[in-house]
Design an enzyme around this catalytic site. Structure first.
Site, PDB file in Angstrom:
ATOM      1  CB  VAL A 151     -23.348   9.225  -5.737  1.00  0.00           C
ATOM      2  CG1 VAL A 151     -23.312   8.871  -4.270  1.00  0.00           C
ATOM      3  CG2 VAL A 151     -24.347   8.347  -6.464  1.00  0.00           C
ATOM      4  N   GLY A 199      -6.927   0.987   3.975  1.00  0.00           N
ATOM      5  CA  GLY A 199      -8.325   1.428   3.961  1.00  0.00           C
ATOM      6  C   GLY A 199      -8.671   2.141   2.665  1.00  0.00           C
ATOM      7  N   GLY A 200      -7.650   2.585   1.938  1.00  0.00           N
ATOM      8  CA  GLY A 200      -7.850   3.151   0.603  1.00  0.00           C
ATOM      9  C   GLY A 200      -8.698   4.404   0.563  1.00  0.00           C
ATOM     10  NE  ARG A 258     -12.764   7.780  -7.149  1.00  0.00           N
ATOM     11  CZ  ARG A 258     -11.961   8.432  -6.302  1.00  0.00           C
ATOM     12  NH1 ARG A 258     -12.211   9.689  -5.992  1.00  0.00           N
ATOM     13  NH2 ARG A 258     -10.922   7.827  -5.748  1.00  0.00           N
ATOM     14  CD  GLU A 292      -2.506   1.764   0.248  1.00  0.00           C
ATOM     15  OE1 GLU A 292      -3.390   1.061  -0.242  1.00  0.00           O
ATOM     16  OE2 GLU A 292      -2.216   2.896  -0.203  1.00  0.00           O
ATOM     17  CG  HIS A 310     -46.461  -0.044  14.702  1.00  0.00           C
ATOM     18  ND1 HIS A 310     -46.584   0.847  13.665  1.00  0.00           N
ATOM     19  CD2 HIS A 310     -47.098   0.497  15.766  1.00  0.00           C
ATOM     20  CE1 HIS A 310     -47.286   1.889  14.077  1.00  0.00           C
ATOM     21  NE2 HIS A 310     -47.614   1.710  15.358  1.00  0.00           N
ATOM     22  CB  ALA A 330     -16.747   0.639  -0.383  1.00  0.00           C
ATOM     23  CG  ASP A 341     -13.370   2.378  -7.294  1.00  0.00           C
ATOM     24  OD1 ASP A 341     -14.330   1.625  -7.029  1.00  0.00           O
ATOM     25  OD2 ASP A 341     -13.287   3.555  -6.874  1.00  0.00           O
TER      26      ASP A 341
HETATM   27  P1  FAD Z   1      -9.356   2.211  -3.242  1.00  0.00           P
HETATM   28  O1  FAD Z   1     -10.221   2.337  -2.055  1.00  0.00           O
HETATM   29  O2  FAD Z   1      -9.160   3.404  -4.111  1.00  0.00           O
HETATM   30  O3  FAD Z   1      -7.961   1.665  -2.736  1.00  0.00           O
HETATM   31  C1  FAD Z   1      -6.888   1.492  -3.600  1.00  0.00           C
HETATM   32  C2  FAD Z   1      -5.607   1.578  -2.815  1.00  0.00           C
HETATM   33  O4  FAD Z   1      -4.538   1.219  -3.666  1.00  0.00           O
HETATM   34  C3  FAD Z   1      -5.309   2.990  -2.336  1.00  0.00           C
HETATM   35  O5  FAD Z   1      -5.091   2.979  -0.936  1.00  0.00           O
HETATM   36  C4  FAD Z   1      -4.046   3.389  -3.083  1.00  0.00           C
HETATM   37  O6  FAD Z   1      -3.177   4.191  -2.296  1.00  0.00           O
HETATM   38  C5  FAD Z   1      -3.418   2.040  -3.372  1.00  0.00           C
HETATM   39  N1  FAD Z   1      -2.530   2.038  -4.540  1.00  0.00           N
HETATM   40  C6  FAD Z   1      -2.774   2.547  -5.775  1.00  0.00           C
HETATM   41  N2  FAD Z   1      -1.736   2.315  -6.597  1.00  0.00           N
HETATM   42  C7  FAD Z   1      -0.813   1.636  -5.870  1.00  0.00           C
HETATM   43  C8  FAD Z   1       0.470   1.106  -6.155  1.00  0.00           C
HETATM   44  N3  FAD Z   1       1.022   1.197  -7.370  1.00  0.00           N
HETATM   45  N4  FAD Z   1       1.149   0.492  -5.159  1.00  0.00           N
HETATM   46  C9  FAD Z   1       0.619   0.372  -3.919  1.00  0.00           C
HETATM   47  N5  FAD Z   1      -0.600   0.841  -3.587  1.00  0.00           N
HETATM   48  C10 FAD Z   1      -1.309   1.463  -4.558  1.00  0.00           C
HETATM   49  N6  FAD Z   1     -18.522   3.815  -2.063  1.00  0.00           N
HETATM   50  C11 FAD Z   1     -19.518   3.245  -1.354  1.00  0.00           C
HETATM   51  O7  FAD Z   1     -19.785   2.063  -1.520  1.00  0.00           O
HETATM   52  N7  FAD Z   1     -20.231   3.984  -0.425  1.00  0.00           N
HETATM   53  C12 FAD Z   1     -19.992   5.291  -0.210  1.00  0.00           C
HETATM   54  O8  FAD Z   1     -20.645   5.909   0.619  1.00  0.00           O
HETATM   55  C13 FAD Z   1     -18.958   5.922  -0.953  1.00  0.00           C
HETATM   56  N8  FAD Z   1     -18.656   7.220  -0.769  1.00  0.00           N
HETATM   57  C14 FAD Z   1     -17.637   7.788  -1.479  1.00  0.00           C
HETATM   58  C15 FAD Z   1     -17.364   9.142  -1.287  1.00  0.00           C
HETATM   59  C16 FAD Z   1     -16.338   9.741  -1.987  1.00  0.00           C
HETATM   60  C17 FAD Z   1     -16.048  11.200  -1.784  1.00  0.00           C
HETATM   61  C18 FAD Z   1     -15.549   8.966  -2.889  1.00  0.00           C
HETATM   62  C19 FAD Z   1     -14.410   9.594  -3.647  1.00  0.00           C
HETATM   63  C20 FAD Z   1     -15.821   7.625  -3.095  1.00  0.00           C
HETATM   64  C21 FAD Z   1     -16.878   7.027  -2.397  1.00  0.00           C
HETATM   65  N9  FAD Z   1     -17.194   5.685  -2.586  1.00  0.00           N
HETATM   66  C22 FAD Z   1     -18.225   5.126  -1.886  1.00  0.00           C
HETATM   67  C23 FAD Z   1     -16.445   4.842  -3.534  1.00  0.00           C
HETATM   68  C24 FAD Z   1     -15.435   3.963  -2.795  1.00  0.00           C
HETATM   69  O9  FAD Z   1     -14.576   4.783  -2.029  1.00  0.00           O
HETATM   70  C25 FAD Z   1     -14.646   3.135  -3.779  1.00  0.00           C
HETATM   71  O10 FAD Z   1     -15.542   2.419  -4.611  1.00  0.00           O
HETATM   72  C26 FAD Z   1     -13.747   2.141  -3.055  1.00  0.00           C
HETATM   73  O11 FAD Z   1     -12.833   2.799  -2.209  1.00  0.00           O
HETATM   74  C27 FAD Z   1     -12.976   1.288  -4.066  1.00  0.00           C
HETATM   75  O12 FAD Z   1     -12.168   0.399  -3.368  1.00  0.00           O
HETATM   76  P2  FAD Z   1     -10.828  -0.197  -4.020  1.00  0.00           P
HETATM   77  O13 FAD Z   1     -10.279  -1.132  -3.009  1.00  0.00           O
HETATM   78  O14 FAD Z   1     -11.103  -0.679  -5.377  1.00  0.00           O
HETATM   79  O15 FAD Z   1      -9.866   1.073  -4.223  1.00  0.00           O
END
Ligand code: FAD
Length: 461
Positions: free
Chosen positions: A181, A39-40, A268, A34, A439, A315, A307
């Site tokens: 959203v 937690g991303g 995004r 990471e 209820h 998420a 994503d």
């Molecule tokens: P991410 O959570 O983006 O995690 C990817 C990780 O990979 C990151 O920590 C990054 O640092 C790491 N990374 C990237 N490249 C590298 C590399 N080369 N080497 C090492 N590490 C790397 N979704 C919901 O379901 N409910 C919600 O309420 C919601 N609200 C949101 C609000 C906002 C403002 C935003 C921007 C998004 C929201 N989302 C929501 C969407 C949700 O955050 C994403 O769909 C989710 O985080 C995707 O998870 P992921 O694990 O695919 O990627």
């Protein structure tokens, strides 16, 4: 050289960390790389911090309405720095929890930026550069905000969602570009905090892709609270001076909206560029990694989730894909099922949806039935001081099959789970309406909407 692993997971978001935990449970030796925080996006710059801010804004707004509940309070104020402190503390607590879950299951976390050298080798650039060898790989690198190329987009007052979440002070007014959203959640936040909000959306309605009736109700609700909404509006430029001035064209007329900042919430892009995927021959589609239903990429032993795949950027979908990928990497055979995917908007009141919209259902060959029940007649909603919204269930009226469900109202994001289970179990509206609901609860609106779809709603005539 850090060591040999059965599985290397690149990215510790809700996709990656869940995959890592599941793979560890199945006995694999797992490493997560990471480059930022575990937690991303979800935990650090997305789902969680936005909802913490929204909760403070809701409490502030409720205090403002306290006389409705027979309570008096004077000079209700908020302190944005303390709201931010609460956000930081919740994020930190959850992040620590994620790290200890990964480690507690036997996984290793390596900080740094990963790049794939070959199918089994990952180079990590960090405070300590290292090489990892792994039998299988899961790419879970997520996405980041992208700004459209409009004049002035790089101006000092134009912020993306990451930057908005870093604001130290609450802006006096915001212009939000994009009524999807994320845009709606920021609009809700600053509106609840009493700030001037304008939303400029290119499409003809807010939250494109959601049920049209719900979208209309949301627009009316936001407008009644003073939010300026311009749909069918094309932004032509933004000026960052003493304030952000956003110019746009609506029905051929030039107009503008002004705020202390402009927030860009138009989309995004996937984090795939610097991973070395081209050299490995991993197939991409407009930058997203192509996967099959087992989350396998075009290269054997390499999986992708979340994503970065461009499939439902949520998420909970990333986590579900993470479990599927981990199980397949461990030798099981598990395919993703996308038939029931809930989607939520933390507006005020909340919106939650699953399955087909009315518009999409009407395009099927089915005989579509609609059951509606308004929030305004639900006892618990009255107790909560909420009266806006409705539950809407879309059915195949011949069989009672639930094709879709859309809720706008208090606690909608909690209520949608019931509809998800019902759809997953292929329950009909008969079964849903004959299920005795407690209820007084808001959940009764689901039972009543099911009854309405059968023409036998009790609490509305
Ligand atoms: P991410 O959570 O983006 O995690 C990817 C990780 O990979 C990151 O920590 C990054 O640092 C790491 N990374 C990237 N490249 C590298 C590399 N080369 N080497 C090492 N590490 C790397 N979704 C919901 O379901 N409910 C919600 O309420 C919601 N609200 C949101 C609000 C906002 C403002 C935003 C921007 C998004 C929201 N989302 C929501 C969407 C949700 O955050 C994403 O769909 C989710 O985080 C995707 O998870 P992921 O694990 O695919 O990627």
């Amino acid at each position: 050289m850090e060591g040999n692993f059965d599985l290397a997971v690149i990215g510790g978001g809700p996709g990656g960390y869940v995959a890592a935990i599941r793979a560890s449970q199945l006995g694999l030796k797992v490493v997560v790389v990471e480059e930022r925080e575990m937690g991303g996006t979800c935990l650090n710059r997305g789902c969680i911090p936005t909802k913490v801010l929204l909760r403070s804004a809701e409490v502030f707004q409720e205090f403002g309405r306290c006389s409705e509940y027979g309570i008096s309070a004077s000079a209700v104020e908020f302190d944005y720095s303390r709201i931010n402190q609460r956000k930081a503390s919740i994020v930190k607590r959850l992040r620590t929890g994620v790290e200890s879950l990964v480690r507690g299951n036997g996984g290793t976390i390596i900080p740094g930026k990963a790049r794939l050298i070959d199918r089994h080798t990952v180079e990590v650039a960090g405070t300590r550069n290292t090489i990892i060898k792994a039998e299988k790989l899961i790419i879970a690198t997520g996405s980041r905000p992208s700004k459209p190329s409009i004049p002035g987009m790089d101006g000092s007052r134009v912020l993306d969602s990451d930057q908005v979440l870093e604001l130290k002070e609450c802006p006096s007014g915001v212009v939000i570009i994009g009524g999807g959203v994320i845009g709606i959640e920021f609009a809700t936040l600053f509106n609840l905090l009493g700030k001037k909000v304008a939303i400029i959306e290119m499409m003809e309605s807010l939250i494109p892709g959601f049920d049209g009736e719900i979208s209309g109700l949301l627009k009316a609700s936001l407008e009644s609270k003073g939010v300026r909404i311009c749909t069918g509006s094309m932004v032509t430029g933004i000026e960052s001076g003493a304030s952000a001035v956003c110019s746009f064209v609506i029905e051929g007329q030039r107009q503008s909206a002004e705020g202390e900042i402009a927030i860009v919430a138009t989309g995004r892009k996937p984090n795939t560029e610097s991973l070395g995927l081209d050299a490995l021959g991993v197939t991409l589609d407009r930058g997203y990694i192509k996967v099959n239903e087992r989350m396998q990429t075009s290269i054997e032993g390499i999986y992708a989730i979340g994503d970065v795949t461009g499939v439902f950027p949520l998420a909970h979908v990333a986590s579900a894909q993470g479990i599927v990928a981990a199980e397949n990497a461990a030798g099981m055979d598990h395919a993703m099922d996308y038939s029931v995917i809930p989607s939520c908007i933390y507006s005020n009141p909340e919106i939650a949806t699953v399955g087909l919209t009315e518009e999409k259902a009407r395009k099927t060959n089915k005989d579509v039935g609609i059951g509606r029940f308004p929030v305004s007649t639900n006892g618990k909603s009255m107790i909560l001081g909420e009266k806006e919204g409705l539950a809407k269930i879309i059915t195949d009226s011949k069989t009672g099959e639930i094709l879709g469900a859309h809720i706008m109202g208090p606690r909608a994001t909690e209520l949608i789970g019931e509809l998800c289970v019902a759809m997953r179990l292929e329950a009909t509206t008969k079964e849903l309406s004959e299920t005795i609901h407690p209820h007084p609860t808001v959940s009764e609106i689901i039972m009543e909407a099911s009854m309405a779809s059968e023409g036998r709603c009790v609490h509305v005539h």
